[in-house]
Design a protein around this motif. Structure first.
Motif, PDB file in Angstrom:
ATOM      1  N   GLY A  67       0.835  -1.197   0.000  1.00 13.89           N
ATOM      2  CA  GLY A  67       0.000   0.000   0.000  1.00 13.89           C
ATOM      3  C   GLY A  67       0.865   1.241   0.000  1.00 13.89           C
ATOM      4  N   ASP A  68       0.642   2.097   1.002  1.00 13.03           N
ATOM      5  CA  ASP A  68       1.424   3.327   1.095  1.00 13.03           C
ATOM      6  C   ASP A  68       2.654   3.166   1.986  1.00 13.03           C
ATOM      7  OD1 ASP A  68      -0.425   4.661  -0.496  1.00 13.03           O
ATOM      8  OD2 ASP A  68      -1.688   5.184   1.230  1.00 13.03           O
ATOM      9  N   VAL A  69       2.864   1.976   2.487  1.00  9.44           N
ATOM     10  CA  VAL A  69       3.993   1.743   3.397  1.00  9.44           C
ATOM     11  C   VAL A  69       5.139   1.111   2.625  1.00  9.44           C
ATOM     12  CG1 VAL A  69       4.729   0.649   5.535  1.00  9.44           C
ATOM     13  CG2 VAL A  69       2.365   1.433   5.290  1.00  9.44           C
ATOM     14  N   LYS A  70       6.304   1.729   2.708  1.00  9.61           N
ATOM     15  CA  LYS A  70       7.479   1.248   2.006  1.00  9.61           C
ATOM     16  C   LYS A  70       8.625   1.057   2.991  1.00  9.61           C
ATOM     17  CE  LYS A  70       6.308   3.701  -2.282  1.00  9.61           C
ATOM     18  NZ  LYS A  70       6.803   4.661  -3.315  1.00  9.61           N
ATOM     19  N   SER A  71       9.457   0.083   2.698  1.00  9.19           N
ATOM     20  CA  SER A  71      10.623  -0.145   3.544  1.00  9.19           C
ATOM     21  C   SER A  71      11.704  -0.817   2.703  1.00  9.19           C
ATOM     22  CB  SER A  71      10.261  -1.028   4.744  1.00  9.19           C
ATOM     23  OG  SER A  71      11.336  -1.110   5.639  1.00  9.19           O
ATOM     24  N   ILE A  72      12.940  -0.388   2.900  1.00 15.24           N
ATOM     25  CA  ILE A  72      14.074  -0.934   2.159  1.00 15.24           C
ATOM     26  C   ILE A  72      15.173  -1.314   3.153  1.00 15.24           C
ATOM     27  CG2 ILE A  72      15.732  -0.572   0.300  1.00 15.24           C
ATOM     28  CD1 ILE A  72      13.978   1.634  -0.769  1.00 15.24           C
ATOM     29  N   PHE A  73      15.716  -2.515   2.992  1.00 13.95           N
ATOM     30  CA  PHE A  73      16.792  -2.999   3.850  1.00 13.95           C
ATOM     31  C   PHE A  73      18.012  -3.329   2.992  1.00 13.95           C
ATOM     32  CE2 PHE A  73      12.740  -4.066   5.788  1.00 13.95           C
ATOM     33  CZ  PHE A  73      12.883  -3.581   7.076  1.00 13.95           C
ATOM     34  N   TYR A  74      19.199  -2.948   3.502  1.00 12.91           N
ATOM     35  CA  TYR A  74      20.451  -3.152   2.766  1.00 12.91           C
ATOM     36  C   TYR A  74      21.401  -4.010   3.602  1.00 12.91           C
ATOM     37  CZ  TYR A  74      18.670   1.161   0.568  1.00 12.91           C
ATOM     38  OH  TYR A  74      17.893   2.122  -0.024  1.00 12.91           O
ATOM     39  N   THR A  75      22.065  -4.935   2.933  1.00 11.82           N
ATOM     40  CA  THR A  75      23.115  -5.708   3.597  1.00 11.82           C
ATOM     41  C   THR A  75      24.356  -5.712   2.714  1.00 11.82           C
ATOM     42  OG1 THR A  75      21.498  -7.173   4.647  1.00 11.82           O
ATOM     43  CG2 THR A  75      23.783  -7.910   4.605  1.00 11.82           C
ATOM     44  N   SER A  76      25.446  -5.162   3.235  1.00 13.06           N
ATOM     45  CA  SER A  76      26.744  -5.214   2.557  1.00 13.06           C
ATOM     46  C   SER A  76      27.577  -6.293   3.226  1.00 13.06           C
ATOM     47  CB  SER A  76      27.459  -3.870   2.650  1.00 13.06           C
ATOM     48  OG  SER A  76      26.679  -2.850   2.046  1.00 13.06           O
ATOM     49  N   TYR A  94      36.277 -15.354   6.772  1.00 10.08           N
ATOM     50  CA  TYR A  94      35.853 -14.112   7.418  1.00 10.08           C
ATOM     51  C   TYR A  94      34.676 -13.525   6.636  1.00 10.08           C
ATOM     52  CZ  TYR A  94      35.832  -9.254   8.978  1.00 10.08           C
ATOM     53  OH  TYR A  94      35.450  -8.021   9.472  1.00 10.08           O
ATOM     54  N   ASP A  95      33.605 -13.170   7.350  1.00  9.11           N
ATOM     55  CA  ASP A  95      32.430 -12.525   6.768  1.00  9.11           C
ATOM     56  C   ASP A  95      32.073 -11.297   7.588  1.00  9.11           C
ATOM     57  OD1 ASP A  95      31.037 -14.525   4.645  1.00  9.11           O
ATOM     58  OD2 ASP A  95      31.966 -15.685   6.241  1.00  9.11           O
ATOM     59  N   TYR A  96      31.897 -10.175   6.903  1.00  8.31           N
ATOM     60  CA  TYR A  96      31.512  -8.930   7.559  1.00  8.31           C
ATOM     61  C   TYR A  96      30.147  -8.505   7.040  1.00  8.31           C
ATOM     62  CZ  TYR A  96      31.461  -3.981   8.817  1.00  8.31           C
ATOM     63  OH  TYR A  96      31.108  -2.749   9.302  1.00  8.31           O
ATOM     64  N   TYR A  97      29.252  -8.114   7.950  1.00  3.50           N
ATOM     65  CA  TYR A  97      27.895  -7.706   7.587  1.00  3.50           C
ATOM     66  C   TYR A  97      27.651  -6.273   8.059  1.00  3.50           C
ATOM     67  CZ  TYR A  97      26.898 -12.738   7.101  1.00  3.50           C
ATOM     68  OH  TYR A  97      26.910 -14.060   6.746  1.00  3.50           O
ATOM     69  N   ASN A  98      27.095  -5.465   7.159  1.00  2.00           N
ATOM     70  CA  ASN A  98      26.630  -4.137   7.538  1.00  2.00           C
ATOM     71  C   ASN A  98      25.161  -4.052   7.139  1.00  2.00           C
ATOM     72  OD1 ASN A  98      26.637  -1.445   8.419  1.00  2.00           O
ATOM     73  ND2 ASN A  98      27.059  -0.711   6.351  1.00  2.00           N
ATOM     74  N   TYR A  99      24.281  -4.010   8.126  1.00  2.00           N
ATOM     75  CA  TYR A  99      22.829  -4.111   7.916  1.00  2.00           C
ATOM     76  C   TYR A  99      22.185  -2.775   8.257  1.00  2.00           C
ATOM     77  CZ  TYR A  99      18.062  -5.979   8.457  1.00  2.00           C
ATOM     78  OH  TYR A  99      16.724  -6.224   8.342  1.00  2.00           O
ATOM     79  N   THR A 100      21.487  -2.152   7.273  1.00  2.00           N
ATOM     80  CA  THR A 100      20.850  -0.851   7.482  1.00  2.00           C
ATOM     81  C   THR A 100      19.491  -0.846   6.789  1.00  2.00           C
ATOM     82  OG1 THR A 100      21.896   0.078   5.501  1.00  2.00           O
ATOM     83  CG2 THR A 100      23.060   0.363   7.588  1.00  2.00           C
ATOM     84  N   ASN A 101      18.716   0.235   7.038  1.00  2.00           N
ATOM     85  CA  ASN A 101      17.479   0.452   6.299  1.00  2.00           C
ATOM     86  C   ASN A 101      17.438   1.874   5.788  1.00  2.00           C
ATOM     87  OD1 ASN A 101      16.984   1.808   8.675  1.00  2.00           O
ATOM     88  ND2 ASN A 101      14.881   1.101   8.887  1.00  2.00           N
ATOM     89  N   ASP A 102      16.478   2.159   4.887  1.00  2.00           N
ATOM     90  CA  ASP A 102      16.441   3.464   4.252  1.00  2.00           C
ATOM     91  C   ASP A 102      16.043   4.568   5.214  1.00  2.00           C
ATOM     92  OD1 ASP A 102      13.892   2.334   4.411  1.00  2.00           O
ATOM     93  OD2 ASP A 102      13.118   3.577   2.786  1.00  2.00           O
ATOM     94  N   ALA A 103      15.342   4.206   6.294  1.00  2.00           N
ATOM     95  CA  ALA A 103      14.901   5.218   7.259  1.00  2.00           C
ATOM     96  C   ALA A 103      15.966   5.548   8.293  1.00  2.00           C
ATOM     97  CB  ALA A 103      13.631   4.746   7.959  1.00  2.00           C
ATOM     98  N   ASP A 104      17.116   4.872   8.220  1.00  2.00           N
ATOM     99  CA  ASP A 104      18.225   5.074   9.166  1.00  2.00           C
ATOM    100  C   ASP A 104      17.817   4.790  10.609  1.00  2.00           C
ATOM    101  OD1 ASP A 104      20.089   5.786   7.233  1.00  2.00           O
ATOM    102  OD2 ASP A 104      19.450   7.888   7.259  1.00  2.00           O
ATOM    103  N   THR A 105      16.788   3.953  10.785  1.00  2.00           N
ATOM    104  CA  THR A 105      16.402   3.556  12.138  1.00  2.00           C
ATOM    105  C   THR A 105      17.105   2.273  12.559  1.00  2.00           C
ATOM    106  OG1 THR A 105      14.476   2.371  11.245  1.00  2.00           O
ATOM    107  CG2 THR A 105      14.150   4.666  11.947  1.00  2.00           C
ATOM    108  N   ILE A 106      17.694   1.587  11.576  1.00  2.00           N
ATOM    109  CA  ILE A 106      18.440   0.360  11.862  1.00  2.00           C
ATOM    110  C   ILE A 106      19.832   0.493  11.278  1.00  2.00           C
ATOM    111  CG2 ILE A 106      18.580  -2.137  11.490  1.00  2.00           C
ATOM    112  CD1 ILE A 106      15.569  -2.192  11.172  1.00  2.00           C
ATOM    113  N   SER A 107      20.827   0.245  12.078  1.00  2.00           N
ATOM    114  CA  SER A 107      22.207   0.236  11.598  1.00  2.00           C
ATOM    115  C   SER A 107      22.999  -0.699  12.503  1.00  2.00           C
ATOM    116  CB  SER A 107      22.808   1.649  11.624  1.00  2.00           C
ATOM    117  OG  SER A 107      24.144   1.613  11.161  1.00  2.00           O
ATOM    118  N   ASN A 108      23.409  -1.808  11.940  1.00  2.00           N
ATOM    119  CA  ASN A 108      24.107  -2.805  12.744  1.00  2.00           C
ATOM    120  C   ASN A 108      25.206  -3.459  11.916  1.00  2.00           C
ATOM    121  OD1 ASN A 108      24.725  -4.432  14.903  1.00  2.00           O
ATOM    122  ND2 ASN A 108      23.200  -5.978  14.423  1.00  2.00           N
ATOM    123  N   SER A 109      26.365  -3.580  12.504  1.00  2.00           N
ATOM    124  CA  SER A 109      27.494  -4.234  11.847  1.00  2.00           C
ATOM    125  C   SER A 109      27.964  -5.384  12.711  1.00  2.00           C
ATOM    126  CB  SER A 109      28.649  -3.245  11.631  1.00  2.00           C
ATOM    127  OG  SER A 109      28.250  -2.197  10.775  1.00  2.00           O
TER     128      SER A 109
END
Length: 892
Positions: free
Chosen positions: A786-795, A815-830
C-alpha cells in the motif's frame, strides 16, 4: 580501508603473475581446412617434464596457452580419430602464433594415446575434471575440491549447482550416494580419495529414454576414486574436545568394489555443525519426482503443517547434534542392482530472537522476545531395485519411508497495546511412505513404452498448545474466562493417499523426430480432522462444541488426462510442443453436505532449444499449469496457527491457472575458460489462492479466496566466471520482483517486493603458494505494501584464505563482515564472523592434529527482515558464542 587494501594487494598479485606469461595461440584444422572443435592442446615443460598449460579448441579450432617466459615446451594436440601432432616451442617475451594441421588415422579410432591427463575435457554431454589439476593440498572434503572447478558452485545450503541448476544425483563409481541429496556427499567424501569428477549433463537413468525427453535440467555428478581407494575400506575417524565441554566425534567409512559399495557416516557434536537439518529432511526426495510435471497439473497434499522454527544459516544460541547414516549398493547379477540407505538425525536447538513487527492495517507495533527449545528426531529409509536383463527392458521399484518426532517449546514476551507472556508447545510425529514402480520396454527401434506409477501415504498429527494471560479470540471461542490463564489446545490429523500413474508411448519417426502419447491419472484422497479444547485450572477439559470449532473433512481430487507431444530437431533447433487434456473432479464433504467441482481444461506447453555450439545453448519454455491446494484450505472450522493467528478455510475454492515462461542461456567455453549462464522466468497467476484477513491490533482472522486480481512474478539470475591461469573471477546477480493482491479488512491490498542480490569474487588456485578468495555481496530488499514502504540493505565483504606451510601444517580462515541498514536510518548494525582451522599432519602419517575456532570475534546476533501483506518484521537472532576445539583425526 582494510578491505580496500586487501583488494589492492590482490590485484598487485594478479598483475605480477600475468607479467611473467605470454600467450601462444593458433588454429587446429583437419586436412580439408575445417577447424577441429574440442581438440586437446597441452604444453609440457621439457625441463621439468610437467604439464604447465592446457587448452581446448573452440568451434573454429582456435586454441590458447599461457606459458612462462624463458621456458621450452613440447606442445601436443590430440583428438579422437586423428594422429597426435606435436611441436617444440620456446617462450620468449612476446606472444606467438602457431597453426596445426591434423590428419585422420583410422587405426586410432579405438583410443588416443594419452601421456598426460587433461585437467578438463568435454565428451559429449559429460565434462570431466582431473581433480589433481585443481587442488593445492589444503582441501579436506569434496566441497573444497568442487569450489575450485570452473563452472561448479556450492550454494549456502550445501547443494551443488552446475550451469545454475541444482545437481539431482551424486554417484561414486557409478553407484548412488544417498540418492536425492548432494549435501551429504560434499560434506563427507574425503578430498584425497578423488581422481576425477564427471558432470553428466542432460542426465537420464533410462537408456531407452535418452533423446526422447527433454533432460536439459537434469544434472548428475559421478565421482571417480583413485586406484588405492577401490576394493579397500577407506575413511577417517575424527574426535575433538574443547572448553565448556564442547565435543566432536565424526567417524566415517567407505568401501567400493565393482559388485557392491558401503558408506557409513556418523557425526556427534555440540559446536553448531548440523549435518542434516529439517530443511534437508523436507527437501530430501530420495530420487522421487513429480511424474506429471509435464502434464501441467499441480496437486498439493500439504506438508509440515506445524510451522516449527528454523535455524538461520545453521546458527542458533545452542545446537546439539547426533547423526548416523548408511548407504549401500549391491549387484548380485549383471541384470539386477539393489541399493538403499538409512538416515537418523537428532538435533536439540536453543533459539532466541528479539522481533519488531509493524502491522500495516492497524499501524500497531509488537515487540517480542522469543526463547525456543526444540528437539527434532528425523528418520529416513529407502530401498531400491533395478532389473535390466537387456537393453530393451528395465524395471525399477523404490520405497521411501520418512518419519520424524518434533517437539518445540516457545516462551514469548509480547509487548504491544498489552503485555503478555505466552507459552507455546508444538509437537508432531508425521509419517510418509512413498512407493515408485517404473517399467520401460522397447518393442523395436520405432516403438517404446514407459509405465510409471507412484503412491504416497502420509499421516500428519500436529498438536498445538498456547498458555497465556490474554486470549486473543474470546469473542469467537466459548472459553471459560474465569481461569487464572487460558490454556488452549488443538489436535489435528491429516491422512493422505495419493496415486499417480501414467503410460507413455513413443513413436520414433526418424533420427530427429518422435511422437509421444500419454494417458494418465492422479487420484488424491485426504481426511482432515481437528478439535480445539481448553484445559481448565482444575485440569478438566472444556471441549469447543459446534461445527465452527472442529473439522471433519473428506477431500478428493481426480485428474484424468491425455497428452500429445511432438519433438523434432531441425538444424540447431529442437522443437517440442505439446498439449494435455485434463478432466478434473474436485469434491469436499463436510458439515453434512458435499461441494463438487467438475472442470475440463486443455493445457499447452512448448519447449525450444537452440544449440548454438557444442557447449552453448539457448532454451525457451512455456507452460500453462493448473494448481490445486490441499484439504486444509477447504476446511471451514477454525484452526489456530499461532497465539495471534486464527484461520478458517473456504470450501468453495477453485483451482488457479498459471502462465509460466522461462529463457535460459548457457555457455561453457574451454577456449578462454569462460562459464556463463543466465535465466529469466515470468509467472502470471489467474484466480490465484490468496489470503483474506481481518486485523484487530496485532491479531488476525484469515481465510483463503480466489483473487480476481492477477499476481505476477519475475526472476532473473546470471553468472559470469572466467579463469586467467591460476586466477578465477566471477560475478553473479539474482533479482526478483513480485506483485500480489490480498484482502485485508475487506479491502484490496497490493504488495510489491523487489529483491536484489549481487556477488563479485576473485580467487587464486596456486599449488605451491597461499590461496586467497576475496568477495563482496550486496543485498537490497525493497518492500511496498500500500502506502507503506521499507528498504533494507546488507553489505557483505568476505575473505577465504588457506595456506600449507612448513610441509606439514595447513591453515584456513573464513571471514564474513555484515553491515545491515534500512532506508529510514532507524536500523544500523554491523557484525562479523571469523572461523579458522590449523592442522598438522606429517607426510606419510595417518594421524592429523588440529585446533578449530568458530565465531572467534564472539558475535552475539545477526539481523533478518521479512514482509507480507499484513506486516513488516525485523529481528535480531542470537547465535552461539566463541568455541575452540582440539581435534585428532586418523585416516583409514
Amino acid at each position: 580501508m582494510k578491505n580496500v587494501s586487501l583488494f589492492v594487494l590482490f590485484f598487485m598479485l594478479v598483475v605480477a603473475v600475468k607479467a611473467q606469461e605470454i600467450s601462444l595461440t593458433g588454429t587446429v584444422k583437419d586436412s580439408t581446412g575445417v577447424g577441429v572443435d574440442m581438440a586437446n592442446v597441452i604444453a609440457i615443460n621439457t625441463e621439468t617434464n610437467g604439464l604447465e598449460s592446457y587448452g581446448i579448441t573452440n568451434h573454429a579450432g582456435l586454441y590458447k596457452l599461457k606459458l612462462k617466459t624463458g621456458s621450452q615446451y613440447t606442445v601436443k594436440i590430440s583428438y579422437l580419430g586423428f594422429k597426435t601432432e606435436s611441436f617444440t616451442f620456446t617462450a620468449t617475451d612476446v606472444d606467438a602464433v602457431k597453426d596445426v594441421v591434423m590428419h585422420e588415422e583410422a587405426a586410432q579410432l579405438d583410443g588416443v594415446e594419452v601421456t598426460y591427463e587433461m585437467p578438463v575435457s568435454v565428451k559429449g554431454d559429460t565434462i570431466v575434471y582431473d581433480t589433481d589439476s585443481f587442488v593445492s593440498g589444503t582441501e579436506k572434503k569434496l566441497k573444497d575440491v568442487l569450489e575450485n572447478l570452473p563452472g561448479i558452485e556450492i550454494d549456502d545450503d550445501g547443494q551443488i549447482e552446475v550451469e545454475g541448476k541444482t545437481v539431482s544425483k551424486v554417484m561414486v563409481e557409478g553407484k548412488d550416494f544417498f540418492d536425492g541429496d548432494s549435501k551429504l556427499a560434499v560434506e563427507n567424501i574425503p578430498a584425497n580419495a578423488l581422481s576425477k569428477v564427471e558432470v553428466l549433463r542432460n542426465y537420464n537413468e533410462v537408456s531407452q529414454m535418452k533423446g526422447l525427453t527433454n533432460d536439459d535440467d537434469n544434472v548428475a555428478l559421478n565421482i571417480k576414486l583413485k586406484q588405492g581407494k577401490k576394493n579397500f575400506w577407506f575413511g577417517e575417524l575424527t574426535a575433538g574436545y574443547g572448553p565448556d565441554n564442547r565435543y566432536l566425534a565424526h567417524p566415517k567409512l567407505f568401501y567400493y568394489s565393482p559388485k557392491y559399495s558401503i558408506n557409513i557416516i556418523t557425526d556427534l557434536n555440540n559446536i553448531g555443525e548440523v549435518p542434516f537439518t529439517r530443511n534437508d529432511y523436507r527437501n530430501f526426495t530420495g530420487g522421487f519426482r513429480n511424474i506429471n510435471s509435464r502434464g501441467g497439473s499441480s496437486i498439493s497434499t500439504g506438508a509440515d503443517a506445524l510451522g516449527l522454527s528454523a535455524t538461520q544459516n545453521n546458527r542458533a544460541n545452542d545446537i546439539d547434534t547426533k547423526f548416523a547414516a548408511a548407504n549401500f549398493s549391491y549387484s548380485p547379477t549383471e541384470s539386477l542392482d539393489l541399493s538403499g540407505f538409512g538416515i537418523y538425525s537428532y538435533t536439540g536447538t536453543l533459539m532466541k530472537t528479539d522481533r519488531n513487527t509493524t502491522y500495516i492495517a492497524s499501524d500497531d507495533v509488537e515487540m517480542a522476545t522469543t526463547d525456543t527449545d526444540q528437539t527434532v528426531h528425523l528418520g529416513l529409509a529407502k530401498l531400491s531395485a533395478r532389473y535390466k536383463p537387456d537393453e530393451d527392458f528395465q524395471l525399477d521399484y523404490d520405497v521411501l519411508l520418512k518419519q520424524s518426532d518434533d517437539n518445540e517449546e516457545v516462551n514469548v514476551l509480547s509487548v504491544s497495546s498489552i503485555t503478555d507472556e505466552i507459552s507455546e508447545v508444538k509437537k508432531q510425529k508425521p509419517l510418509a511412505l512413498n512407493q515408485n514402480l517404473n517399467v520401460y520396454y522397447t518393442l523395436n527401434d520405432k516403438n517404446i513404452f514407459a509405465i510409471e506409477a507412484q503412491h504416497l501415504y502420509q499421516d500428519e498429527d500436529p498438536f498445538y498448545e498456547a498458555i497465556r494471560d490474554e486470549f486473543a479470540f474470546v469473542d469467537i471461542f466459548p472459553v471459560d474466562e474465569g481461569q487464572d490463564s487460558y490454556n488452549i489446545n488443538q489436535a489435528k490429523n491429516v491422512v493422505t493417499n495419493k496415486i499417480d500413474a501414467k503410460v507413455d508411448y513413443y513413436r520414433v519417426l526418424g533420427a530427429k523426430s518422435n511422437l509421444n502419447l500419454t494417458l494418465g491419472t492422479t487420484q488424491s484422497h485426504q481426511n482432515f480432522n481437528t478439535a480445539i479444547y481448553q484445559i481448565l485450572d482444575n485440569e478438566e477439559t472444556l471441549n469447543m462444541d459446534g461445527e465452527e470449532f472442529g473439522n471433519e473433512v473428506r477431500f478428493n481430487i481426480s485428474d484424468l488426462y491425455m497428452g500429445l507431444h511432438y519433438k523434432v530437431i531441425s538444424g540447431i533447433f529442437t522443437f517440442n510442443p505439446g498439449v494435455t487434456l485434463h478432466q478434473y473432479n474436485v469434491k469436499n464433504e463436510q458439515l453434512g453436505t458435499v461441494v463438487e467441482d467438475n472442470l475440463t481444461t486443455l493445457l499447452p506447453d512448448v519447449y525450444i532449444n537452440a544449440q548454438l555450439k557444442k557447449s552453448e545453448n539457448l532454451r525457451f519454455n512455456y507452460q500453462i499449469t493448473r494448481s490445486f491446494t490441499d484439504v486444509s484450505n477447504f476446511a471451514q472450522g477454525y484452526v489456530l496457527n499461532g497465539y495471534n493467528s486464527l484461520y478458517s478455510g473456504n470450501r468453495d475454492l477453485e483451482s488457479s491457472l498459471n502462465h509460466n515462461l522461462s529463457l535460459n542461456f548457457f555457455s561453457f567455453n574451454m577456449f578462454n575458460f569462460t562459464n556463463i549462464f543466465a535465466n529469466i522466468a515470468y509467472t502470471k497467476r489467474i484466480d490465484a489462492l490468496k489470503s483474506s484477513a481481518n486485523i484487530v491490533g496485532i491479531n488476525r482472522v484469515s481465510s483463503t479466496i480466489n483473487s480476481n486480481f492477477e499476481d505476477e512474478s519475475l526472476t532473473a539470475s546470471g553468472r559470469y566466471e572466467r579463469t586467467f591461469g591460476k586466477i578465477k573471477g566471477s560475478v553473479r546477480a539474482n533479482v526478483g520482483w513480485s506483485t500480489t493482491n490480498n484482502l485485508v479488512d475487506n479491502a484490496q491490498s497490493t504488495s510489491n517486493s523487489f529483491t536484489q542480490n549481487y556477488t563479485g569474487a576473485l580467487s587464486t588456485n596456486f599449488t605451491n603458494a597461499p590461496n586467497l578468495e576475496l568477495g563482496y555481496r550486496y543485498t537490497v530488499n525493497n518492500y511496498e505494501n500500500g502506502d507503506v514502504k521499507s528498504i533494507f540493505y546488507t553489505s557483505r565483504p568476505y575473505a577465504r584464505f588457506d595456506v600449507s606451510f612448513l610441509k606439514n601444517f595447513i591453515f584456513t580462515m573464513d571471514y564474513d563482515y555484515y553491515n545491515y541498514t534500512n532506508d529510514a536510518d532507524t536500523i544500523s548494525n554491523s557484525y562479523s564472523f571469523l572461523e579458522s582451522n590449523l592442522t598438522y599432519q606429517k607426510k606419510g602419517s595417518r594421524w592429523e592434529y588440529g585446533i578449530k575456532g568458530t565465531n572467534l570475534l564472539n558475535t552475539t546476533t545477526l539481523n533478518l527482515d521479512s514482509t507480507n501483506e499484513l506486516y513488516f518484521s525485523t529481528q535480531a537472532y542470537y547465535v552461539q558464542p566463541r568455541y575452540l576445539l582440539f581435534s585428532v583425526k586418523y585416516d583409514i
